[in-house]
Write a protein that holds these residues in place. Structure first.
Motif, PDB file in Angstrom:
ATOM      1  N   LEU A 236      29.056 -22.825  11.791  1.00  0.00           N
ATOM      2  CA  LEU A 236      29.431 -22.934  13.211  1.00  0.00           C
ATOM      3  C   LEU A 236      29.183 -21.629  13.965  1.00  0.00           C
ATOM      4  CD1 LEU A 236      30.412 -25.045  15.173  1.00  0.00           C
ATOM      5  CD2 LEU A 236      32.770 -24.424  14.643  1.00  0.00           C
TER       6      LEU A 236
ATOM      7  N   GLY B  86      35.913 -22.762  14.800  1.00  0.00           N
ATOM      8  CA  GLY B  86      36.018 -23.264  13.426  1.00  0.00           C
ATOM      9  C   GLY B  86      37.459 -23.265  12.952  1.00  0.00           C
TER      10      GLY B  86
ATOM     11  N   GLY C 105      32.282 -19.228  17.761  1.00  0.00           N
ATOM     12  CA  GLY C 105      32.104 -20.244  16.720  1.00  0.00           C
ATOM     13  C   GLY C 105      33.141 -20.091  15.617  1.00  0.00           C
TER      14      GLY C 105
ATOM     15  N   MET D  48      32.446 -25.307   9.099  1.00  0.00           N
ATOM     16  CA  MET D  48      33.218 -24.436   9.983  1.00  0.00           C
ATOM     17  C   MET D  48      33.063 -22.954   9.620  1.00  0.00           C
ATOM     18  SD  MET D  48      34.517 -27.288  11.172  1.00  0.00           S
ATOM     19  CE  MET D  48      35.756 -28.071  10.154  1.00  0.00           C
TER      20      MET D  48
END
Ligand code: CTP
Ligand code: MG
Length: 170
Positions: A116, A94, A90, A112
């Motif tokens: 995320l 991001g 993630g 982000m």
């Protein structure tokens, strides 16, 4: 009501540690090896390093081992592997999106930066969570997870900034 604070904490600790450890032990060689994407911007940027990725996953898995030892249930070590990989995925995703949106390294983005990584941890951990801690996947739990993660991320980054570990407080 499915709400279980203990289960939520057990779920959150490994991806939190995976996300935090690279700030302290991050390396130099960028995951994208310095290459640019089709748009002429960096693929990921200098903020995502191989050592950061490695220490993040190892750190998260170590927390999972501790949880497995504490609870006597080895599934937490495996869950931690999945959620730590999810957190790092993630985080990388991001940065990839931030670079495409023309955000320079370190520029903050609520979704982000703060959310995320935990969303990807939830997605990768889903098969195990559904089996051993389905309460964590309840809508109200996910709501709490997103709010707590946002607050924790802000607080930890302000502390990291004060300690001189990060140039910016986010
Ligand atoms: N870091 C790392 N390797 C990773 C993730 C993080 O070395 N895989 C280290 C880097 O030193 C990075 C710091 O942790 O600068 C903070 O991470 P993060 O805030 O995610 O990166 P940013 O520098 O803000 O870059 P970006 O804009 O891409 O998020
Ligand atoms: Mg950042």
């Amino acid at each position: 009501m499915q709400f279980d604070v203990g289960a939520i904490i057990l779920f959150l600790m490994p991806p939190y540690v995976a996300n935090a450890v690279p700030v302290i032990f991050g390396g130099k060689i960028p995951i994208d090896f310095g290459i640019n994407a089709w748009d002429g911007k960096r693929l990921l940027g200098d903020g995502k390093t191989w050592r950061g990725l490695f220490v993040g996953i190892v750190g998260g898995v170590l927390v999972g081992y501790a949880e497995a030892a504490l609870t006597g249930n080895s599934v937490f070590a495996f869950l931690a592997l999945l959620t730590s990989c999810g957190a790092m995925l993630g985080d990388i995703l991001g940065s990839f999106i931030k670079r495409r949106l023309n955000y320079e390294r370190g520029r903050p983005s609520l979704f982000m930066d703060q959310l995320l990584f935990i969303i990807m941890a939830l997605i990768l951990g889903y098969p195990i969570l559904a089996q051993v801690m389905p309460g964590v996947l309840a809508l109200e739990s996910i709501g709490v997870i997103l709010v707590v993660t946002y607050v924790m991320h802000r607080v930890m980054n302000i502390i990291a900034n004060r300690l001189g570990l990060k140039k910016v407080p986010w």
